[in-house]
Design an enzyme around this catalytic site. Structure first.
Site, PDB file in Angstrom:
ATOM      1  N   THR B 426      -8.323  30.186  15.002  1.00  0.00           N
ATOM      2  CA  THR B 426      -8.914  30.549  13.919  1.00  0.00           C
ATOM      3  C   THR B 426      -9.743  29.350  13.356  1.00  0.00           C
ATOM      4  O   THR B 426      -9.034  28.440  13.286  1.00  0.00           O
ATOM      5  CB  THR B 426      -8.062  31.246  12.928  1.00  0.00           C
ATOM      6  OG1 THR B 426      -8.601  31.481  11.735  1.00  0.00           O
ATOM      7  CG2 THR B 426      -6.571  30.382  12.347  1.00  0.00           C
ATOM      8  N   HIS B 478       8.758  31.347  17.420  1.00  0.00           N
ATOM      9  CA  HIS B 478       9.776  30.607  18.262  1.00  0.00           C
ATOM     10  C   HIS B 478      10.891  31.620  18.740  1.00  0.00           C
ATOM     11  O   HIS B 478      11.726  30.826  19.583  1.00  0.00           O
ATOM     12  CB  HIS B 478      10.568  29.998  16.708  1.00  0.00           C
ATOM     13  CG  HIS B 478      11.429  28.655  16.992  1.00  0.00           C
ATOM     14  ND1 HIS B 478      11.902  28.597  18.340  1.00  0.00           N
ATOM     15  CD2 HIS B 478      11.642  27.908  16.230  1.00  0.00           C
ATOM     16  CE1 HIS B 478      12.438  27.179  18.209  1.00  0.00           C
ATOM     17  NE2 HIS B 478      12.537  26.898  16.921  1.00  0.00           N
TER      18      HIS B 478
END
Lengths: 395, 506
Positions: B426, B478
């Site tokens: 992005t 994660h």
């Protein structure tokens, strides 16, 4: 008349298991009730014979039939007045029985004085046949008491609001009758009848009652008024077989009777009670009828069911068929009907006046009517509560 | 005699109803149970039967009007003589108020428990001097543990705080004795009621500040008086009840007061341009974006790492390449270099180009990089993909990126191009911001935000220099990427952009 629709598939094929659609269609055939329906009086007022149950209606003479008519008209009249009183703010709620007069009066009049009845909360017609004055029903719906008749004296239990719960009470009572040796061939033999609706059959309490009654041969008639709607739930969402066939699974007989036919209800209930009194209980009776009004005054049935269903059932009106029979087969004059109507209006007026005049319960009643004997704590609370009430102006 | 018919509660616990049609007119003769009107409530449309026989004097409610349960809707002149039969007189007798009708004190008797309408809090007046005494006892006993068997007086006194402000009990532990005492007068007020004849008792409870019921309760340190639902409403709306001006009898804060407080413009600021509010339905890309980011944010535990990178060398390389014939017809943006670096780095850290397959209980590692590029378009945020980006050369990447964003901005991106990504970049830098903490595109393992590229003081060989610097932010899931892999990947991308020549060595 068209051939009654059957829920079971036509026997041409060996496919014993009906399709889902067939089951639903069969249950939806609410205008006929199926081939097994016991009927003695057609919607057109014609007395038809039934080899099995005619003998249970053999003693019904003109006067008895007139009395059944009167019962139903009076019950309907005060039921309508109860509805109006709720709409006028005089009752918190009313549970209309419109359309179920025959199912209730017929079964109620089948009871012997010593039999015990356990109602749900719609059994105004049964209450009538047990000699409970209609005004005794008002307190429950006005919120001033929990029922004022003596259940032992009237052999009519207090209304049970919890759905299906009375099946346990009734079964227990019937087991007691059996244990006390009240089941037998004597004329004083007893039985119990338990009233509930199609929606209650989905309750665990009803299942438990069925199981216990079956294994103990309890003298209890399970009288299910299948009025097609459990509030907004139609019968096909309660069961995939006709309700009376459920009894087979529990191991006792089940029978479906035209719940709008007061003679059939009377005859079948007499048979069922006799079975129970003589030790052949329990029995399940499914009175196939229709709830013509809302579930309660808090309900709006136009939101979930179609008007043409209602129109169809209007043609099967339980009172009208008796009236037609009285006129056609017995030549009863109009004066009789006018007299009953006048009596009904009188009853309604008395019902209304009683309701409007009902005094609010005294504030100390919750102390005096809960425990059999007072206790010092209770006395102190009562005094304090009354003092609190008295502290207001105008008290 | 003239009788009024009050709107009944035709359901259980309804508070109001609309008159849909009137079947009678003034002057008509009506009989008991004649249907006079149809009303519509929250539960049902029902016909009302007339409770009296007589002549309609007046219709007190217009068609289409919604009135509270208990309000008179029709006046009927009945034939009966003026006084009703002695003990019955239900409407006259305060205690005999019928269900759904208002008694003479305005209280509405109901079958089920809902309170009177806000603003109409009225109670029967207490007898003579009893009220203050009871109030004192109320505050006195409230301090004690509310165990049952005190004296009769104490008992009924105890009911006062409980009935008026249940919250008060909870607070009584922390509120000191003084404020409790000052709270009791207002408790009395509630019990006296605004319209009650015992109004003189107000002055008797002298401690009431002159500001009176029109000032917020907080002014005099009182626990604000409000019913539990109103307290809940205030809490939900983040309103401090002590700042709300009560309008109910006895200084009780009503639901309307809370709403009015919320609706009121901020008292501090001078009239802000009091523009209206524009409400747009949530749909389309907005709705999809919201669903995607919420699902991602609440399923993938995000870790975001930042790295500032000196990309002077890359920018130099870009200048050189742009001058070549090969790049003459493509727009070679810094983003193309970032994309290339991401593809190269992903080869060394495959964890970032992977998918957490919860249903299968597997982690899916992709051979190819399906590179999503977040694009702001007039329709909203969409993320078209560069297919097999790791197989493309820098020039091909640049070309693909150009085509992609152009198509996206024109709103012509085919739906197939929006799906099946494995990694997203992005480019928030185009909006001039330094960096951000991007939300991972659902189903992917990581997303890289590229900040604005700008000249920045930078230490080179121990000397301060002005270099072209860009901030990178990498958010990773994660569950499948640990700090080690995430950091290595980000460092790799940074290293490639700092020294594009490194690419030769990988």
């Amino acid at each position: 008349m068209s051939v009654p629709q059957s829920w079971t598939p036509v026997t041409s094929a060996d496919t014993a298991v009906p399709t889902h659609d067939q089951v639903v269609a069969g249950l939806k055939a609410t205008d006929e009730g199926g081939a097994d329906l016991v009927q003695l009086l057609t919607p057109e007022g014609e007395r038809v014979t039934d080899p099995r149950f005619d003998r249970y209606a053999a003693d019904i003479d003109l006067d008895t039939l007139k009395n059944l008519y009167r019962d139903m008209v009076l019950v309907r009249r005060f039921d309508r007045e109860g509805n109006a009183l709720q709409r006028q703010g005089q009752l918190g709620i009313w549970v209309p029985l419109l359309g179920q007069e025959a199912a209730q009066v017929g079964s109620g009049r089948a009871l012997a004085p010593q039999d015990m009845a356990f109602p749900s909360y719609r059994e105004h017609g049964v209450a009538w046949t047990r000699g409970v004055d209609p005004t005794d029903l008002l307190g429950i719906f006005r919120g001033t008491d929990h029922g004022t008749w003596d259940p032992i004296e009237k052999r009519f239990h207090l209304y049970t609001i919890v759905i299906g719960n009375q099946c346990l009470n009734a079964t227990g009572y019937a087991m007691g009758q059996k244990f006390e040796g009240k089941v037998g061939d004597g004329s004083d033999a007893e039985a119990t009848i338990c009233y509930f609706g199609d929606g209650a059959t989905s309750q665990g309490d009803v299942h438990e009652g069925f199981v216990w009654a079956a294994v103990y041969d309890a003298p209890v008639v399970f009288y299910c008024q299948n009025n097609q709607w459990a509030i907004s739930e139609p019968t096909e969402r309660q069961t995939r077989v006709p309700l009376y066939k459920r009894a087979q699974g529990y191991g006792f007989p089940g029978i479906r009777v035209d719940g709008n036919d007061v003679l059939a209800c009377l005859a079948v209930t007499r048979w069922a009670l006799e079975e129970c009194r003589t030790g052949n209980g329990p029995v399940l009776v499914e009175a196939f009828t229709y709830r013509m009004d809302a579930h309660t005054t808090s309900d709006d049935p136009t939101r979930y069911r179609l008007a043409d269903e209602l129109e169809l059932w209007k043609l099967k009106d339980p009172i009208e068929r008796v009236r037609v029979n009285l006129v056609r087969e017995h030549g009863v004059e109009q004066g009789f009907f006018d007299g009953i109507q006048a009596e009904a209006d009188e009853l309604a007026a008395r019902f209304r006046q009683f309701c409007v005049d009902m005094p609010p319960p005294a504030p100390d009643r919750m102390f005096s009517k809960v425990y059999a004997e007072p206790s010092p704590t209770l006395e102190a609370q009562r005094e304090a509560f009354l003092a609190y009430h008295a502290s207001f102006e105008g008290a | 005699m003239l009788r009024e018919f009050a709107m009944p509660d035709v359901g259980e616990g309804l508070t109001e109803a609309e008159v849909v049609t009137w079947n009678v007119n003034p002057g008509d003769t009506v009989t008991v149970n004649q249907i006079i009107c149809e009303i519509e409530t929250a539960k049902a449309a029902v016909e009302l039967p007339c409770p009296y026989a007589g002549t309609v004097v007046d219709l007190l409610v217009k068609t289409g009007e919604t009135v509270a349960v208990g309000s008179p809707i029709i006046a009927i002149e009945t034939a009966e003589a003026a006084p009703a039969p002695a003990p019955a007189a239900p409407v006259d007798d305060e205690k005999g108020a019928k269900i759904g009708e208002a008694g003479k004190d305005g209280r509405i008797a109901t079958l089920v428990g809902y309170g009177p309408r806000p603003g109409s809090v009225t109670r029967r007046p207490r007898r003579g001097a009893a009220a203050p005494a009871a109030g004192d006892q109320a505050s006195g006993t409230a301090d004690r543990a509310p165990s049952g068997s005190a004296s009769p007086g104490g008992d009924h006194g105890q009911m006062a705080p409980a009935a008026v402000a249940p919250d008060g009990d909870r607070r009584s532990g922390t509120v000191d004795r003084a404020s409790h005492d000052s709270a009791s007068p207002s408790v009395d007020h509630d019990r006296v009621g605004a319209a009650a004849p015992g109004g003189d008792q107000r002055s008797g409870t002298a401690s009431r500040p002159p500001s009176g019921p029109a000032s917020p309760n907080g002014d005099h340190g009182l626990v604000p008086l409000a019913k539990p639902p109103v307290r809940k409403l205030a809490r939900d709306l983040g309103v401090d009840l002590r700042t709300v001006v009560p309008s109910g009898a006895g200084g009780v804060i009503t639901r309307e007061d809370v709403h009015a407080h919320v609706a009121a413009p901020e008292p501090v600021a001078a009239p802000v341009a009091s523009g209206g509010v524009r409400r747009e339905p949530i749909r389309g890309v907005r709705k999809a974006t919201a669903a995607a980011v919420v699902s991602s944010a609440f399923t993938a535990p995000h870790v975001t790492e930042f790295l500032a990178v000196d990309i002077t060398a890359t920018m130099d390389l870009r200048e050189r390449l742009r001058a070549t014939r090969e790049y003459s017809d493509v727009k070679l943006t810094p983003l193309a270099f970032v994309a290339k670096a991401v593809c190269l780095a992903a080869r060394r850290t495959p964890e970032v180009n992977a998918h957490w397959d919860e249903a299968a209980g597997e982690i899916v590692y992709y051979d190819r990089v399906q590179l999503g590029i977040a694009a702001a378009t007039p329709r909203g945020l969409i993320v078209p993909k560069v297919r097999d980006a790791d197989t493309l050369t820098l020039r091909e990447l640049a070309g693909a990126l150009g085509g992609l964003t152009a198509t996206a901005r024109s709103g012509k991106t085919p739906p197939a191009d929006l799906m099946g990504g494995t990694f997203t970049i992005t480019n928030v830098g185009v909006f001039g911001v330094d960096t951000g903490t991007p939300i991972i595109n659902p189903g992917e393992a990581a997303i890289l935000a590229v900040g604005a590229i700008k000249p920045t003081p930078w230490v080179v060989d121990g000397e301060l220099a002005v270099r072209t610097v860009c901030q990178l932010a990498l958010s990773f899931d994660h569950r499948l990427v640990d700090g080690e892999q995430g950091s290595r990947f980000l460092a790799d991308v940074g290293a490639l952009l700092t020294d594009p020549g490194l690419a030769l060595t990988w």
